[in-house]
Design a protein around this motif. Sequence first.
Motif, PDB file in Angstrom:
ATOM      1  N   THR A  38       0.817  -1.217   0.000  1.00  0.00           N
ATOM      2  CA  THR A  38       0.000   0.000   0.000  1.00  0.00           C
ATOM      3  C   THR A  38       0.852   1.268   0.000  1.00  0.00           C
ATOM      4  O   THR A  38       0.323   2.377   0.117  1.00  0.00           O
ATOM      5  CB  THR A  38      -0.934   0.026   1.234  1.00  0.00           C
ATOM      6  N   GLN A 226       5.554  -5.146 -11.314  1.00  0.00           N
ATOM      7  CA  GLN A 226       4.634  -4.383 -12.150  1.00  0.00           C
ATOM      8  C   GLN A 226       5.169  -4.199 -13.570  1.00  0.00           C
ATOM      9  O   GLN A 226       4.669  -3.371 -14.325  1.00  0.00           O
ATOM     10  CB  GLN A 226       4.351  -3.033 -11.489  1.00  0.00           C
ATOM     11  N   ASN A 229       3.978  -8.285 -17.189  1.00  0.00           N
ATOM     12  CA  ASN A 229       2.849  -8.974 -16.565  1.00  0.00           C
ATOM     13  C   ASN A 229       2.331 -10.096 -17.459  1.00  0.00           C
ATOM     14  O   ASN A 229       1.134 -10.182 -17.771  1.00  0.00           O
ATOM     15  CB  ASN A 229       1.742  -7.971 -16.228  1.00  0.00           C
ATOM     16  N   THR A 312      -0.487 -13.018  -9.481  1.00  0.00           N
ATOM     17  CA  THR A 312       0.019 -11.707  -9.050  1.00  0.00           C
ATOM     18  C   THR A 312       0.670 -10.979 -10.214  1.00  0.00           C
ATOM     19  O   THR A 312       0.450  -9.779 -10.418  1.00  0.00           O
ATOM     20  CB  THR A 312       1.025 -11.868  -7.892  1.00  0.00           C
ATOM     21  N   SER A 315      -2.021  -9.998 -12.879  1.00  0.00           N
ATOM     22  CA  SER A 315      -2.954  -8.972 -12.415  1.00  0.00           C
ATOM     23  C   SER A 315      -2.269  -7.631 -12.144  1.00  0.00           C
ATOM     24  O   SER A 315      -2.891  -6.722 -11.592  1.00  0.00           O
ATOM     25  CB  SER A 315      -3.646  -9.442 -11.122  1.00  0.00           C
ATOM     26  N   ASN A 316      -0.990  -7.542 -12.515  1.00  0.00           N
ATOM     27  CA  ASN A 316      -0.213  -6.318 -12.253  1.00  0.00           C
ATOM     28  C   ASN A 316      -0.158  -6.009 -10.759  1.00  0.00           C
ATOM     29  O   ASN A 316      -0.345  -4.886 -10.309  1.00  0.00           O
ATOM     30  CB  ASN A 316      -0.780  -5.128 -13.029  1.00  0.00           C
ATOM     31  N   VAL A 317       0.096  -7.057  -9.978  1.00  0.00           N
ATOM     32  CA  VAL A 317       0.251  -6.978  -8.518  1.00  0.00           C
ATOM     33  C   VAL A 317      -1.017  -6.431  -7.861  1.00  0.00           C
ATOM     34  O   VAL A 317      -0.992  -5.420  -7.143  1.00  0.00           O
ATOM     35  CB  VAL A 317       1.496  -6.145  -8.112  1.00  0.00           C
ATOM     36  N   TYR A 318      -2.138  -7.107  -8.126  1.00  0.00           N
ATOM     37  CA  TYR A 318      -3.404  -6.774  -7.462  1.00  0.00           C
ATOM     38  C   TYR A 318      -3.241  -7.057  -5.974  1.00  0.00           C
ATOM     39  O   TYR A 318      -2.871  -8.160  -5.577  1.00  0.00           O
ATOM     40  CB  TYR A 318      -4.519  -7.607  -8.062  1.00  0.00           C
ATOM     41  N   LEU A 319      -3.521  -6.044  -5.148  1.00  0.00           N
ATOM     42  CA  LEU A 319      -3.143  -6.084  -3.738  1.00  0.00           C
ATOM     43  C   LEU A 319      -3.618  -7.328  -2.984  1.00  0.00           C
ATOM     44  O   LEU A 319      -2.797  -7.975  -2.308  1.00  0.00           O
ATOM     45  CB  LEU A 319      -3.606  -4.797  -3.039  1.00  0.00           C
ATOM     46  N   ILE A 321      -4.363 -10.360  -4.004  1.00  0.00           N
ATOM     47  CA  ILE A 321      -3.662 -11.547  -4.486  1.00  0.00           C
ATOM     48  C   ILE A 321      -2.198 -11.498  -4.068  1.00  0.00           C
ATOM     49  O   ILE A 321      -1.626 -12.516  -3.640  1.00  0.00           O
ATOM     50  CB  ILE A 321      -3.778 -11.657  -6.018  1.00  0.00           C
TER      51      ILE A 321
END
Length: 351
Positions: A38, A226, A229, A312, A315-319, A321
């Motif tokens: 975050t 990121q 991907n 991950t 999903s471009n490092v979806y938080l 996941i």
Amino acid sequence: MNYHKVSGIYSHSIYLWLLIMTSMVLGIIVIGGLTRLTDSGLSMTDWRPLLGIIPPLNKNNWQTVFEMYKLTPEFKIVNRGMSLEEFKYIFWWEWFHRVFARMIGIVFLLPLIYFIITKRISYYLYKRLAIVFLFGLFQAFVGWWMVKSGLSENPYVSPYRLTFHLMNALIIFSMLLWIAMDYRYEIKINFISKPFTTDFYLFISILLIFITIASGGFMAGTNSGQSFNTFPLMNGKIIPDDYHMEGYGIYNIFENTVAINFNHRWISIFSFFYIIFICFKFIKFNNKNISSTLVYLIIFFLTLQVLLGIITLLSNVYLPIASMHQTNSILLLSTLLISYHQYKYRKAIHE
């Protein structure tokens, strides 16, 4: 022999306390990962070991800490348009991270003092916990040392310091879990194994997970996840362009985001196949030194870890996941440590 009996009477309360400590350290690793995901780690610009637990209590307090944050490179370069409400979101994550770490210290020290005063803890266990305590103190200083790296000129914390902070937390977690297992059986199992024994191959599995998590630390510290991907190809190639950049030299491994991304994904795949092979050997030969439940748990967490890692990336490092990926890595490590301890214990008592 890989063990020796430890003098002292088993106490359910001490064992429960050790498990609680281990669980709390696992919790702080997860919280630390979320703090990084975050981008909250630089929101608190000072380090007050005692008064730092008191958050801003009114509008003026909030404005004061926000103004302090505005002086940081992260605000000036990355978050210049951030509002006070947006700042509160990242502040609370970092505040909770720091307060939870202090809670671990309290939960560790107060029962320890009580057990020592009431003479319910052996000198041998006391020595081992003293080492854990020193690692914990060191971890606090490393945490602030890490944060400081992002408060001067660079708006990001040093990936070297971040990974060091993560690995030190993993060492603390592993020590506590190992101590708890030793205490449960009133025994001391040597962590290191003789080369080319069956338990040595389990030991290698644990080392591989440590290395994989360390490479993940550099992924997080440099935001390499990121980029590219796609899986398994990177920009349409197995080995991407710019994997080795002349100006970096050996530091390509730690600072070149292309190399970091490539290394992490393929170290993970290598670890997956190595550990799967070891597990199938246990299943095939029906080895009585380790329970089949633990073997299947290793396979489950290992497979889930690879799947979460791929998702991950895609999903471009979806938080959510990404956090599950980080958390599952500790569960996988835990299962391997428990299996390794059980194997060495059963092997030792039958020798």
